[in-house]
Design a protein around this motif. Structure first.
Motif, PDB file in Angstrom:
ATOM      1  N   MET A   1     -33.322  21.620 -10.697  1.00 14.48           N
ATOM      2  CA  MET A   1     -33.624  20.440  -9.732  1.00 14.48           C
ATOM      3  C   MET A   1     -34.343  20.985  -8.376  1.00 14.48           C
ATOM      4  SD  MET A   1     -32.657  17.874 -10.227  1.00 14.48           S
ATOM      5  CE  MET A   1     -31.893  16.493  -9.594  1.00 14.48           C
ATOM      6  N   ASP A   2     -34.512  22.511  -8.468  1.00 16.41           N
ATOM      7  CA  ASP A   2     -35.234  23.081  -7.427  1.00 16.41           C
ATOM      8  C   ASP A   2     -36.671  23.021  -7.644  1.00 16.41           C
ATOM      9  OD1 ASP A   2     -33.228  23.361  -5.715  1.00 16.41           O
ATOM     10  OD2 ASP A   2     -32.854  25.312  -6.470  1.00 16.41           O
ATOM     11  N   SER A   3     -37.280  22.417  -8.528  1.00 12.88           N
ATOM     12  CA  SER A   3     -38.715  22.384  -9.106  1.00 12.88           C
ATOM     13  C   SER A   3     -39.496  21.676  -7.901  1.00 12.88           C
ATOM     14  CB  SER A   3     -38.949  22.067 -10.402  1.00 12.88           C
ATOM     15  OG  SER A   3     -38.445  20.393 -10.380  1.00 12.88           O
ATOM     16  N   ASN A   4     -38.987  20.629  -7.406  1.00 10.80           N
ATOM     17  CA  ASN A   4     -39.750  19.871  -6.213  1.00 10.80           C
ATOM     18  C   ASN A   4     -39.169  20.336  -4.999  1.00 10.80           C
ATOM     19  OD1 ASN A   4     -37.525  18.441  -6.771  1.00 10.80           O
ATOM     20  ND2 ASN A   4     -38.531  16.477  -6.971  1.00 10.80           N
ATOM     21  N   ALA A   5     -38.504  21.295  -4.626  1.00  8.68           N
ATOM     22  CA  ALA A   5     -37.912  21.470  -3.339  1.00  8.68           C
ATOM     23  C   ALA A   5     -39.007  21.589  -2.207  1.00  8.68           C
ATOM     24  CB  ALA A   5     -36.794  22.583  -3.612  1.00  8.68           C
ATOM     25  N   ASP A   6     -40.086  22.110  -2.611  1.00  5.23           N
ATOM     26  CA  ASP A   6     -40.956  22.156  -1.588  1.00  5.23           C
ATOM     27  C   ASP A   6     -41.550  20.784  -1.096  1.00  5.23           C
ATOM     28  OD1 ASP A   6     -40.729  24.853  -0.881  1.00  5.23           O
ATOM     29  OD2 ASP A   6     -42.262  25.275  -2.834  1.00  5.23           O
ATOM     30  N   ASP A   7     -41.706  19.976  -2.034  1.00  2.00           N
ATOM     31  CA  ASP A   7     -41.983  18.349  -1.850  1.00  2.00           C
ATOM     32  C   ASP A   7     -41.002  17.855  -1.019  1.00  2.00           C
ATOM     33  OD1 ASP A   7     -44.471  18.968  -3.095  1.00  2.00           O
ATOM     34  OD2 ASP A   7     -43.806  18.096  -4.870  1.00  2.00           O
ATOM     35  N   LYS A   8     -39.656  17.860  -1.253  1.00  2.00           N
ATOM     36  CA  LYS A   8     -38.750  17.343  -0.516  1.00  2.00           C
ATOM     37  C   LYS A   8     -38.827  17.768   0.778  1.00  2.00           C
ATOM     38  CE  LYS A   8     -35.666  17.224  -4.393  1.00  2.00           C
ATOM     39  NZ  LYS A   8     -34.108  17.860  -4.901  1.00  2.00           N
ATOM     40  N   VAL A  25     -43.908  18.872  18.517  1.00  2.00           N
ATOM     41  CA  VAL A  25     -42.566  19.041  17.920  1.00  2.00           C
ATOM     42  C   VAL A  25     -42.745  20.210  17.088  1.00  2.00           C
ATOM     43  CG1 VAL A  25     -40.574  18.144  16.558  1.00  2.00           C
ATOM     44  CG2 VAL A  25     -42.017  16.598  18.087  1.00  2.00           C
ATOM     45  N   HIS A  26     -41.685  21.386  17.176  1.00  2.00           N
ATOM     46  CA  HIS A  26     -41.650  22.473  16.550  1.00  2.00           C
ATOM     47  C   HIS A  26     -40.421  22.777  16.134  1.00  2.00           C
ATOM     48  CE1 HIS A  26     -46.081  23.125  17.423  1.00  2.00           C
ATOM     49  NE2 HIS A  26     -45.694  22.931  18.524  1.00  2.00           N
ATOM     50  N   ASN A  27     -40.216  23.767  15.228  1.00  2.00           N
ATOM     51  CA  ASN A  27     -38.603  24.062  14.951  1.00  2.00           C
ATOM     52  C   ASN A  27     -37.761  23.115  14.386  1.00  2.00           C
ATOM     53  OD1 ASN A  27     -39.645  27.005  15.235  1.00  2.00           O
ATOM     54  ND2 ASN A  27     -39.007  26.742  17.393  1.00  2.00           N
ATOM     55  N   ILE A  28     -38.156  22.230  13.410  1.00  2.00           N
ATOM     56  CA  ILE A  28     -37.200  20.901  13.268  1.00  2.00           C
ATOM     57  C   ILE A  28     -36.110  21.662  12.089  1.00  2.00           C
ATOM     58  CG2 ILE A  28     -37.139  18.744  11.862  1.00  2.00           C
ATOM     59  CD1 ILE A  28     -40.141  18.404  12.810  1.00  2.00           C
ATOM     60  N   ASN A  29     -34.911  21.551  12.506  1.00  2.00           N
ATOM     61  CA  ASN A  29     -33.864  21.878  11.813  1.00  2.00           C
ATOM     62  C   ASN A  29     -33.056  20.668  11.095  1.00  2.00           C
ATOM     63  OD1 ASN A  29     -34.113  24.593  11.992  1.00  2.00           O
ATOM     64  ND2 ASN A  29     -33.328  24.440  14.278  1.00  2.00           N
ATOM     65  N   TYR A  30     -32.739  20.604   9.837  1.00  2.00           N
ATOM     66  CA  TYR A  30     -32.099  19.756   9.201  1.00  2.00           C
ATOM     67  C   TYR A  30     -31.377  20.133   7.862  1.00  2.00           C
ATOM     68  CZ  TYR A  30     -36.131  19.748   6.212  1.00  2.00           C
ATOM     69  OH  TYR A  30     -37.074  20.168   5.283  1.00  2.00           O
ATOM     70  N   GLN A  31     -30.408  19.386   7.496  1.00  2.00           N
ATOM     71  CA  GLN A  31     -29.502  19.792   6.306  1.00  2.00           C
ATOM     72  C   GLN A  31     -29.485  18.586   5.376  1.00  2.00           C
ATOM     73  OE1 GLN A  31     -25.782  20.929   7.724  1.00  2.00           O
ATOM     74  NE2 GLN A  31     -26.345  23.498   7.716  1.00  2.00           N
ATOM     75  N   THR A  32     -29.847  18.799   4.214  1.00  2.00           N
ATOM     76  CA  THR A  32     -29.658  17.641   3.139  1.00  2.00           C
ATOM     77  C   THR A  32     -29.145  17.975   1.939  1.00  2.00           C
ATOM     78  OG1 THR A  32     -31.889  18.283   2.343  1.00  2.00           O
ATOM     79  CG2 THR A  32     -32.055  16.772   4.051  1.00  2.00           C
ATOM     80  N   ASP A  33     -28.674  17.016   1.382  1.00  2.00           N
ATOM     81  CA  ASP A  33     -28.040  17.275   0.136  1.00  2.00           C
ATOM     82  C   ASP A  33     -28.657  16.142  -0.948  1.00  2.00           C
ATOM     83  OD1 ASP A  33     -26.267  17.839  -2.136  1.00  2.00           O
ATOM     84  OD2 ASP A  33     -24.739  16.606  -1.530  1.00  2.00           O
ATOM     85  N   THR A  34     -29.496  16.583  -1.784  1.00  2.00           N
ATOM     86  CA  THR A  34     -30.271  15.900  -2.627  1.00  2.00           C
ATOM     87  C   THR A  34     -30.006  16.221  -4.153  1.00  2.00           C
ATOM     88  OG1 THR A  34     -32.032  17.365  -2.789  1.00  2.00           O
ATOM     89  CG2 THR A  34     -32.167  15.490  -1.112  1.00  2.00           C
ATOM     90  N   SER A  35     -28.598  16.622  -4.417  1.00  2.00           N
ATOM     91  CA  SER A  35     -28.140  17.084  -5.707  1.00  2.00           C
ATOM     92  C   SER A  35     -28.196  15.833  -6.639  1.00  2.00           C
ATOM     93  CB  SER A  35     -26.690  17.781  -5.701  1.00  2.00           C
ATOM     94  OG  SER A  35     -26.074  17.042  -5.016  1.00  2.00           O
ATOM     95  N   GLY A  36     -27.697  14.762  -6.093  1.00  2.00           N
ATOM     96  CA  GLY A  36     -27.440  13.599  -7.177  1.00  2.00           C
ATOM     97  C   GLY A  36     -28.716  12.748  -7.328  1.00  2.00           C
ATOM     98  N   ILE A  37     -29.856  13.215  -6.657  1.00  2.00           N
ATOM     99  CA  ILE A  37     -31.114  12.242  -6.496  1.00  2.00           C
ATOM    100  C   ILE A  37     -32.104  12.740  -7.937  1.00  2.00           C
ATOM    101  CG2 ILE A  37     -33.251  11.562  -5.508  1.00  2.00           C
ATOM    102  CD1 ILE A  37     -31.682  11.627  -2.794  1.00  2.00           C
ATOM    103  N   HIS A  38     -32.688  12.105  -8.693  1.00  2.00           N
ATOM    104  CA  HIS A  38     -33.479  12.462  -9.850  1.00  2.00           C
ATOM    105  C   HIS A  38     -34.889  11.901  -9.645  1.00  2.00           C
ATOM    106  CE1 HIS A  38     -30.312  14.315 -11.900  1.00  2.00           C
ATOM    107  NE2 HIS A  38     -29.551  13.189 -11.701  1.00  2.00           N
ATOM    108  N   TYR A  39     -35.870  12.437  -9.633  1.00  2.00           N
ATOM    109  CA  TYR A  39     -37.277  11.960  -9.561  1.00  2.00           C
ATOM    110  C   TYR A  39     -38.103  11.931 -11.128  1.00  2.00           C
ATOM    111  CZ  TYR A  39     -36.706  13.000  -4.663  1.00  2.00           C
ATOM    112  OH  TYR A  39     -36.307  12.796  -3.435  1.00  2.00           O
TER     113      TYR A  39
END
Length: 104
Positions: A1-8, A25-39
């Motif tokens: 699932m990490d094959s397109n992590a950079d794109d995400k 705008v610099h230093n943007i921090n965020y947390q995501t959970d895309t484990s259930g999403i398939h492309y």
């Protein structure tokens, strides 16, 4: 699932930047959970038709695999009214014939 992590990461970062709408705008921090999403990328043969009818633009998409069409089309108000009147008249005539026969 990490094959397109950079794109995400790139897509999420740009979407956040677009919502903030500031260029510095610099230093943007965020947390995501895309484990259930398939492309899945699918390339289909499709035909896209843009046309105008009576100065109103329309678009139709035709699938090249099975010929299904998607889009909108113009309706004739006269034909819709005539069809509705014919259906209503037929229903009323059927109801009167049914009631006159005494089946109820």
């Amino acid at each position: 699932m990490d094959s397109n992590a950079d794109d995400k990461r790139w897509l999420i970062r740009n979407r956040i930047r677009g919502h903030i709408n500031k260029s510095g705008v610099h230093n943007i921090n965020y947390q995501t959970d895309t484990s259930g999403i398939h492309y899945r990328r699918i390339l289909l043969p499709v035909w896209i038709l843009h046309y105008s009818y009576r100065s109103k633009p329309y678009k139709v998409v035709v699938s090249g695999i099975d010929g299904r069409t998607f889009g909108e089309r113009p309706f004739s108000k006269l034909k819709v009214a005539a069809y509705s009147a014919a259906i209503s008249a037929g229903t009323i005539a059927f109801g009167l014939a049914w009631g006159a026969a005494g089946i109820l």
